[in-house]
Enzyme design. Structure first.
Site, PDB file in Angstrom:
ATOM      1  N   HIS A   1       0.867  -1.207   0.000  1.00  0.00           N
ATOM      2  CA  HIS A   1       0.000   0.000   0.000  1.00  0.00           C
ATOM      3  C   HIS A   1       0.889   1.237   0.000  1.00  0.00           C
ATOM      4  CE1 HIS A   1      -3.690   2.366   1.419  1.00  0.00           C
ATOM      5  NE2 HIS A   1      -2.713   3.250   1.311  1.00  0.00           N
TER       6      HIS A   1
ATOM      7  N   HIS B   1       1.538   5.469  -1.780  1.00  0.00           N
ATOM      8  CA  HIS B   1       1.168   6.634  -2.611  1.00  0.00           C
ATOM      9  C   HIS B   1       2.417   7.215  -3.253  1.00  0.00           C
ATOM     10  CE1 HIS B   1      -2.883   6.781  -0.802  1.00  0.00           C
ATOM     11  NE2 HIS B   1      -2.245   6.285   0.247  1.00  0.00           N
TER      12      HIS B   1
ATOM     13  N   ARG C   1       1.982   9.656  -5.836  1.00  0.00           N
ATOM     14  CA  ARG C   1       1.624  10.954  -6.447  1.00  0.00           C
ATOM     15  C   ARG C   1       2.007  10.947  -7.928  1.00  0.00           C
ATOM     16  NH1 ARG C   1      -1.193  11.069  -1.993  1.00  0.00           N
ATOM     17  NH2 ARG C   1      -0.146  11.925  -0.172  1.00  0.00           N
TER      18      ARG C   1
ATOM     19  N   ASN D   1      -5.202   7.423  -5.945  1.00  0.00           N
ATOM     20  CA  ASN D   1      -5.892   8.673  -5.573  1.00  0.00           C
ATOM     21  C   ASN D   1      -5.141   9.908  -6.060  1.00  0.00           C
ATOM     22  OD1 ASN D   1      -3.851   8.224  -3.641  1.00  0.00           O
ATOM     23  ND2 ASN D   1      -4.949   9.351  -2.044  1.00  0.00           N
TER      24      ASN D   1
ATOM     25  N   LYS E   1      -9.512  -0.325  -5.616  1.00  0.00           N
ATOM     26  CA  LYS E   1      -9.478   0.346  -4.314  1.00  0.00           C
ATOM     27  C   LYS E   1     -10.808   0.999  -3.995  1.00  0.00           C
ATOM     28  CE  LYS E   1      -7.969   2.570  -0.704  1.00  0.00           C
ATOM     29  NZ  LYS E   1      -6.713   2.778   0.000  1.00  0.00           N
TER      30      LYS E   1
ATOM     31  N   HIS F   1      -4.217  -0.581   6.076  1.00  0.00           N
ATOM     32  CA  HIS F   1      -3.724   0.255   7.171  1.00  0.00           C
ATOM     33  C   HIS F   1      -4.628   0.190   8.399  1.00  0.00           C
ATOM     34  CE1 HIS F   1      -6.502   2.907   5.126  1.00  0.00           C
ATOM     35  NE2 HIS F   1      -5.637   3.338   4.240  1.00  0.00           N
TER      36      HIS F   1
ATOM     37  N   LEU G   1      -4.490   9.246   8.008  1.00  0.00           N
ATOM     38  CA  LEU G   1      -5.787   8.588   8.136  1.00  0.00           C
ATOM     39  C   LEU G   1      -5.659   7.135   7.695  1.00  0.00           C
ATOM     40  CD1 LEU G   1      -8.123  11.436   6.869  1.00  0.00           C
ATOM     41  CD2 LEU G   1      -8.061  10.452   9.178  1.00  0.00           C
TER      42      LEU G   1
ATOM     43  N   ASP H   1       1.710   2.691   3.405  1.00  0.00           N
ATOM     44  CA  ASP H   1       0.868   3.877   3.260  1.00  0.00           C
ATOM     45  C   ASP H   1       1.714   5.145   3.217  1.00  0.00           C
ATOM     46  OD1 ASP H   1      -1.426   5.333   2.858  1.00  0.00           O
ATOM     47  OD2 ASP H   1      -2.017   5.350   4.964  1.00  0.00           O
TER      48      ASP H   1
ATOM     49  N   HIS I   1       3.475  14.614   1.492  1.00  0.00           N
ATOM     50  CA  HIS I   1       2.853  15.926   1.312  1.00  0.00           C
ATOM     51  C   HIS I   1       3.950  16.955   1.550  1.00  0.00           C
ATOM     52  CE1 HIS I   1      -1.422  14.728   1.292  1.00  0.00           C
ATOM     53  NE2 HIS I   1      -1.092  13.816   2.192  1.00  0.00           N
TER      54      HIS I   1
HETATM   55  C1  NCD Z   1      -3.272   9.206   2.109  1.00  0.00           C
HETATM   56  C2  NCD Z   1      -2.831  10.259   1.096  1.00  0.00           C
HETATM   57  O1  NCD Z   1      -2.263  11.279   1.492  1.00  0.00           O
HETATM   58  O2  NCD Z   1      -3.041  10.028  -0.112  1.00  0.00           O
HETATM   59  N1  NCD Z   1      -3.266   9.814   3.407  1.00  0.00           N
HETATM   60  C3  NCD Z   1      -3.185   9.162   4.588  1.00  0.00           C
HETATM   61  O3  NCD Z   1      -3.320   9.816   5.617  1.00  0.00           O
HETATM   62  N2  NCD Z   1      -2.968   7.866   4.655  1.00  0.00           N
HETATM   63  C4  NCD Z   1      -4.592   8.643   1.750  1.00  0.00           C
HETATM   64  C5  NCD Z   1      -4.969   7.398   2.529  1.00  0.00           C
HETATM   65  O4  NCD Z   1      -4.406   6.331   2.348  1.00  0.00           O
HETATM   66  O5  NCD Z   1      -5.864   7.497   3.383  1.00  0.00           O
HETATM   67 ZN    ZN Z   2      -3.053   5.200   1.716  1.00  0.00          ZN
END
Ligand code: NCD
Ligand code: ZN
Length: 344
Positions: free
Chosen positions: A14, A16, A18, A42, A100, A175, A220, A248, A252
């Site tokens: 899992h 991200h 970007r 996402n 997802k 998660h 989250l 996860d 950011h």
């Molecule tokens: C994730 C994100 O920033 O894309 N943020 C997070 O807090 N985990 C999205 C997600 O997996 O919930």
């Molecule tokens: Zn995530």
């Protein structure tokens, strides 16, 4: 001689990445640590079609450093209007590894998510038939439900009925953050697995709220109270094949976290293995780390295990306060802290 641990090369189930500059900056960290990663869809706009996923996969591959072997495993972002035929065909063609489910507005970039699971019932039936795994962000979004209760309520209202309705569907409860989730996964059939992040093994909600508000500990589902963290540590190190590694990692910009409306997400990719192994060592379960990191995930997904190996050495490393993501400052998980293992 330095103590070391050599294991089959791990995967991240899992993640991200970007897009654009941020993606180019963070892909090398993950490719260094992992052979494969389940890439979350996402983006803005989200990755909802096989064509969009194939194009995104190619952009990721172009960012993998020369000489590094890394395979992104793509996911389809489910919406109220998902085209089941495109999803199932995309899976058959090897573009999609999973789909997802984001409940609409549950987390970062989830505004296009599913507003009512009833709207995708026929898609889920097709997925169960075709063997497409479902990755689930397990939180309800109703404003009257306390943010710390949203995972437990999701289990009761959405996940338990779903698993009962479609016992053939492979479900990854992603998660997980609560003892309730551990109990649910333990009691469910072999078609239900769960990923656990490093942050939810290391921190409880005090990390966010005690001694001043700390946006870099906010993600989250939000970290819960200590008893939940302890339940997660026990589950991850239990040896159960249902639990596997999913960072996860969610980068950011520093400014987007340190803001009057700070984004959810923790960037843990640079030292993910170091972070997890520290927990396994503390729990006296180093011998169970390989299964969690490198075996349970591919077995659950029905994929081959990696053939190569990695070695972690027992020595100290201090994590940077900030990482330069091609011009954007990002604060990594464990910033300024010392970890006791280092990936060679
Ligand atoms: C994730 C994100 O920033 O894309 N943020 C997070 O807090 N985990 C999205 C997600 O997996 O919930
Ligand atoms: Zn995530």
């Amino acid at each position: 001689m330095t103590e070391s641990l050599t294991i089959r090369r791990p995967d991240d189930w899992h993640l991200h990445f970007r897009d654009d500059e941020m993606m180019r900056a963070v892909v090398p960290y993950t490719a260094r640590q992992f052979a494969r990663a389940i890439v979350m869809p996402n983006l803005s706009p989200p990755v909802t079609t096989a064509a969009a996923a194939a194009a995104y996969r190619d952009r990721i591959l172009a960012a993998v450093p020369e000489g590094t072997d890394f395979t992104p495993l793509m996911t389809c972002y489910l919406t109220d209007a998902t085209n089941a035929a495109d999803l199932v065909q995309g899976h058959a063609d090897g573009v999609f590894t999973a789909a997802k489910l984001y409940p609409a507005n549950a987390t970062t970039n989830s505004a296009h998510g599913v507003t009512d699971i009833a709207n995708i019932e026929s898609v889920l039936e097709r997925m169960a038939e075709a063997g497409v795994p479902l990755c689930v962000h397990g939180e309800v979004t109703e404003s009257e439900i306390d943010v710390f209760d949203r995972e437990a309520v999701f289990i009761e209202r959405i996940l338990a009925p779903l698993v009962e309705r479609l016992p053939e569907l492979k479900v990854i409860f992603e998660h997980i953050t609560t003892e309730d989730a551990v109990q649910f996964v333990d009691a469910a059939g072999d078609n239900v697995g769960a990923t656990i992040t490093p942050q939810h093994l290391h921190i409880n909600r005090n990390a966010i709220l005690v001694g001043g508000i700390n946006p870099h500990a906010y993600c989250l589902p939000v970290a819960k109270r200590e008893k939940h963290r302890l339940a997660l540590r026990k589950a991850a190190t239990s040896g159960s094949a249902k639990y596997f590694l999913g960072t996860d990692s969610a980068p950011h910009a520093r400014g987007a976290k340190e803001s009057s409306c700070g984004c959810a997400g923790i960037f843990n990719a640079p030292y993910a293995l170091e972070s997890y192994l520290t927990v396994f060592e503390e729990e006296g379960a180093i011998d169970r780390f390989e299964a969690f990191a490198s075996e349970n995930g591919p077995r659950f997904y029905g994929l081959a295990l990696n053939e190569t190996q990695v070695t972690l050495e027992k020595r100290e490393i201090t994590v940077e306060d900030e990482i330069d993501a091609l011009g954007t400052p990002v604060v990594p998980f464990h910033a300024g802290e010392t970890l006791r293992w280092v990936l060679r």
